[in-house]
Write a protein that holds these residues in place. Structure first.
Motif, PDB file in Angstrom:
ATOM      1  N   THR A 102      -4.747  -4.749  -8.460  1.00  0.00           N
ATOM      2  CA  THR A 102      -4.400  -3.384  -8.067  1.00  0.00           C
ATOM      3  C   THR A 102      -5.638  -2.500  -8.037  1.00  0.00           C
ATOM      4  OG1 THR A 102      -3.942  -2.732 -10.352  1.00  0.00           O
ATOM      5  CG2 THR A 102      -2.103  -3.607  -9.065  1.00  0.00           C
TER       6      THR A 102
ATOM      7  N   HIS B 259      -1.183  -9.508 -10.379  1.00  0.00           N
ATOM      8  CA  HIS B 259      -1.441  -8.345  -9.535  1.00  0.00           C
ATOM      9  C   HIS B 259      -2.920  -7.986  -9.543  1.00  0.00           C
ATOM     10  CE1 HIS B 259       2.901  -7.344  -9.236  1.00  0.00           C
ATOM     11  NE2 HIS B 259       2.940  -7.854 -10.461  1.00  0.00           N
TER      12      HIS B 259
ATOM     13  N   THR C 108      -0.242  -8.859  -4.710  1.00  0.00           N
ATOM     14  CA  THR C 108       0.587  -9.630  -5.641  1.00  0.00           C
ATOM     15  C   THR C 108       0.511 -11.101  -5.270  1.00  0.00           C
ATOM     16  OG1 THR C 108       2.082  -7.742  -5.797  1.00  0.00           O
ATOM     17  CG2 THR C 108       2.880  -9.826  -6.670  1.00  0.00           C
TER      18      THR C 108
ATOM     19  N   LYS D 128      -7.031   1.858  -6.764  1.00  0.00           N
ATOM     20  CA  LYS D 128      -6.824   3.142  -6.093  1.00  0.00           C
ATOM     21  C   LYS D 128      -8.137   3.589  -5.490  1.00  0.00           C
ATOM     22  CE  LYS D 128      -3.213   4.691  -9.314  1.00  0.00           C
ATOM     23  NZ  LYS D 128      -2.793   5.728 -10.275  1.00  0.00           N
TER      24      LYS D 128
ATOM     25  N   SER E  78      -2.848   3.895  -3.448  1.00  0.00           N
ATOM     26  CA  SER E  78      -2.739   2.746  -4.350  1.00  0.00           C
ATOM     27  C   SER E  78      -2.404   1.477  -3.583  1.00  0.00           C
ATOM     28  CB  SER E  78      -1.658   3.002  -5.406  1.00  0.00           C
ATOM     29  OG  SER E  78      -1.956   4.168  -6.144  1.00  0.00           O
ATOM     30  N   TYR E  79      -3.025   0.369  -4.002  1.00  0.00           N
ATOM     31  CA  TYR E  79      -2.709  -0.921  -3.396  1.00  0.00           C
ATOM     32  C   TYR E  79      -2.404  -1.937  -4.476  1.00  0.00           C
ATOM     33  CZ  TYR E  79      -7.526  -2.256  -4.507  1.00  0.00           C
ATOM     34  OH  TYR E  79      -8.710  -2.531  -5.151  1.00  0.00           O
ATOM     35  N   ASP E  80      -1.665  -2.951  -4.100  1.00  0.00           N
ATOM     36  CA  ASP E  80      -1.255  -4.011  -5.028  1.00  0.00           C
ATOM     37  C   ASP E  80      -1.207  -5.328  -4.269  1.00  0.00           C
ATOM     38  OD1 ASP E  80      -0.098  -5.754  -6.810  1.00  0.00           O
ATOM     39  OD2 ASP E  80       1.656  -4.515  -7.244  1.00  0.00           O
TER      40      ASP E  80
ATOM     41  N   ASP F 281       0.845  -1.189   0.000  1.00  0.00           N
ATOM     42  CA  ASP F 281       0.000   0.000   0.000  1.00  0.00           C
ATOM     43  C   ASP F 281       0.882   1.241   0.000  1.00  0.00           C
ATOM     44  OD1 ASP F 281      -1.922   2.129   1.068  1.00  0.00           O
ATOM     45  OD2 ASP F 281      -3.220   0.383   0.875  1.00  0.00           O
TER      46      ASP F 281
END
Length: 638
Positions: A480, A478, A467, A482, A463-465, A375
């Protein structure tokens, strides 16, 4: 031609020498030796028997006459192809002894009633195997030097039996053939040194059924829409066999047809929406959807694969406070903390899954090798947290343990938590959440840089990811996103009510919908720039808003909502406003039009509503009252 009765042979057989071939509807065939021929020709001691193994797929074709000579093959039949349909073997069995007590027709009838699996016992009781051979690449078998000498008037009798056939691929084996040696040509003018026989097999291509399931194998979980390719060869380097994708139907099934001898495997190329490609169904060395049809064939009932698709990991982030919690439109004041919650779906196969391969065996499939969450705060947001400020819980509220269930890594204006521990697997607590959610909560602070972002018409994005990777040989995937938050403001212009000229020096205070006064920002105990609301009207300091030379002033960094301006000082030579000004801060007000606030200029004459006018009015009324009293008294004196 007609059948003849077998007789004892004194020197040479004066009657006919024959071969009995019962194959389909071909009947009994034989060659005849004339008397003069018998006197002039020596009976051969050995004969070569050549078996030409043939194959057909539909109806048994007619037109082949087994008279010992070579024949041209009719349409619908061809030489047997062992590379495609597997190995077949024929046994040459000496049944001369049983021929002494039974006619050839009786033996033929007896053999025709047997299954291939019964041959071993029958041979053990009634004959002796002279030779067993496998058909070559052209389907041919050559039995050389087969004894054909007549002893004491007894002809040697042989059975040619198909004793080994590939399972599944051969639908119908060749019928037994009985040969009595020696044999003449069809003209009866000479003995045949070679006898050509043409037994036939009905062959078939096989098919495999794959059933796709959602989350678990079982009725009610069938999954449509998964796409596959079928390959021949070794996973990773095989040759694709299909032109169009094979797609599972409403019953979760697809069928692979046209299968013969070979090593095959399936590759999943597209998973249904919301599901992940299976890690052991890719075109690499980890593929477990292998099925092999050997030269010995295969039981067609075992050509079944059951495969599960698991839902993909998911991440859903929400804002838990502000003016509109749970939406993507929540607003804050500069300096306010934003409480974020990310709901992470843990896939059912986070530790491992299962499948039923082409051999009917249940196998454990690969677990996830990558599963982590990052994050990062964008411009206008500040992350000041540490590992203790990020809280991870399950849906029951159980708190996961840092260092045991996940690791924490600080990033620039953010963090990463990794659920794969040092042993390459998830912990027991994370594994227990398979098919459920984990909750990650933390805070970020809205900072002064938010103004630039808002001026450009954008939200403050975090933003987050998520994975992940469920295939050791595959690339990381990913999820992802926002999530925006906002802060707002408004811009004003102070102007003359008649000329619209800008006015400087007007001072205002700001009130919220609670009646509290804005008093600027101050640094709180955590070092954050925090907005101040007070109950006493400020008279100076950051809570005072004053118009500039161009008449403008503004307020920025407030949550959306309703506010009031109260003028506490008018521009020089202008009257002070007696009423507050209501306005609303929305997502468009800071970048929208200026809100005009007009003041009237003072005049030499008392102005309506002014203090001077009130005093003058009272004074005038007093004078009128006194004059009235004077005139009343004067009239009384008269």
């Amino acid at each position: 031609m007609k059948n003849i009765k077998r007789e004892k042979f004194s020197h040479v057989r004066k009657s006919s020498l024959l071969i009995i071939v019962l194959l389909g509807a071909l009947g009994t065939l034989f060659g005849t030796a004339t008397a003069s021929f018998a006197k002039t020709k020596d009976v051969p001691e050995t004969t070569t028997i050549i078996v030409h193994k043939l194959q057909y797929t539909d109806e048994n074709p007619e037109g082949i006459v087994n008279d010992g000579s070579t024949v041209a093959l009719p349409n619908g039949v061809e030489n047997y192809n062992p590379k495609k349909y597997g190995d077949v073997s024929f046994s040459l069995v000496d049944i001369s002894e049983i021929g002494k007590t039974k006619t050839i027709e009786e033996i033929q009838t007896e053999l025709n009633q047997l299954n291939q699996t019964d041959y071993v016992a029958w041979i053990s009781k009634n004959g002796t195997v002279v030779s067993e051979q496998k058909a070559d690449e052209n389907g041919a078998i050559i039995f050389k030097d087969v004894p054909s000498k007549v002893i004491d008037g007894e002809h040697p009798i042989y059975a040619v039996l198909e004793t080994k056939s590939p399972k599944g691929l051969v639908k119908k084996i060749a019928q037994p053939i009985i040969v009595e040696l020696p044999m003449t040509n069809k003209e009866g003018t000479d003995f045949l040194p070679e006898i050509n026989l043409y037994p036939k097999n009905q062959v078939q291509e096989l098919s495999l059924t794959l059933t796709k399931y959602a989350e678990e194998i079982g009725s009610g979980h069938e999954l449509a829409g998964a796409e596959f390719d079928v390959y021949l060869g070794v996973p990773g380097s095989g040759t694709k066999m299909n032109d169009k994708p094979l797609v599972t139907d409403a019953n979760g099934q697809l069928t692979v047809t046209g299968l013969t001898v070979g090593s095959y495997y399936l590759v999943e190329t597209k998973a249904p929406q919301g599901y992940v490609l299976h890690p052991n169904a890719q075109n690499d060395e980890n593929n477990k959807l292998i099925f092999v049809i050997t030269e010995e064939g295969i039981d067609s009932d075992t050509l079944k694969i059951s495969l599960t698709n698991y839902k993909k990991p998911d991440s859903d982030k929400t804002v838990e406070n502000g003016t509109a919690p749970g939406t993507n439109n929540s607003s804050f004041a500069v300096g306010d903390p934003v409480n974020y919650k990310n709901t992470i779906y843990v896939p059912t196969d986070i530790s491992n899954g299962s499948l039923v391969n082409g051999n009917g065996e249940t196998e454990t499939t690969s677990g996830y090798t990558v599963f982590k969450y990052t994050d990062i705060g964008g411009k206008g947001l500040t992350y000041k947290g540490t590992e203790k400020d990020v809280i991870v819980t399950d849906t029951a509220g159980k708190k996961l343990v840092l260092g045991t269930d996940y690791t924490y890594k600080s990033e620039t204006n953010g963090f990463t938590i990794d659920f794969i521990m040092t042993d390459g697997k998830v912990s027991q607590n994370v594994a227990a959440a398979a098919g459920k959610n984990l909750l990650v909560t933390y805070q970020m602070i809205i900072n002064e840089e938010a103004k630039v972002i808002i001026e450009n018409g954008n939200g403050l994005e975090n933003s987050y990811d998520l994975t992940w990777n469920n295939n050791p040989k595959g690339e990381d995937q990913h999820e992802t996103g926002k999530v925006p938050v906002y802060t707002g403001g408004a811009k004003f212009i102070k102007e003359d009510s008649k000329t619209k000229n800008p006015l400087a020096g007007a001072q205002f205070v700001l009130l919220n919908n609670k009646g509290e006064y804005f008093n600027g920002w101050s640094i709180d105990e955590k070092g954050n720039n925090s907005i101040q609301w007070v109950t006493t009207q400020p008279t100076e300091g950051p809570g005072i808003l004053e118009s500039k030379e161009d008449g403008t002033f503004e307020i920025f960094g407030l949550p959306y909502g309703n506010y009031q301006l109260k003028e506490i000082k008018a521009p020089a030579d202008y009257n002070l406003l007696t009423k507050t000004i209501d306005f609303e801060i929305t997502e468009t007000t800071y970048n929208g039009s200026l809100i005009g606030i007009q003041n009237k200029k003072k005049s030499n004459l008392p102005l309506t509503g002014s203090v001077e006018l009130i005093v003058l009015t009272i004074s005038g009324l007093a004078l009128i009252a006194l004059a009235s009293i004077y005139f009343v008294k004067r009239n009384q004196v008269k």
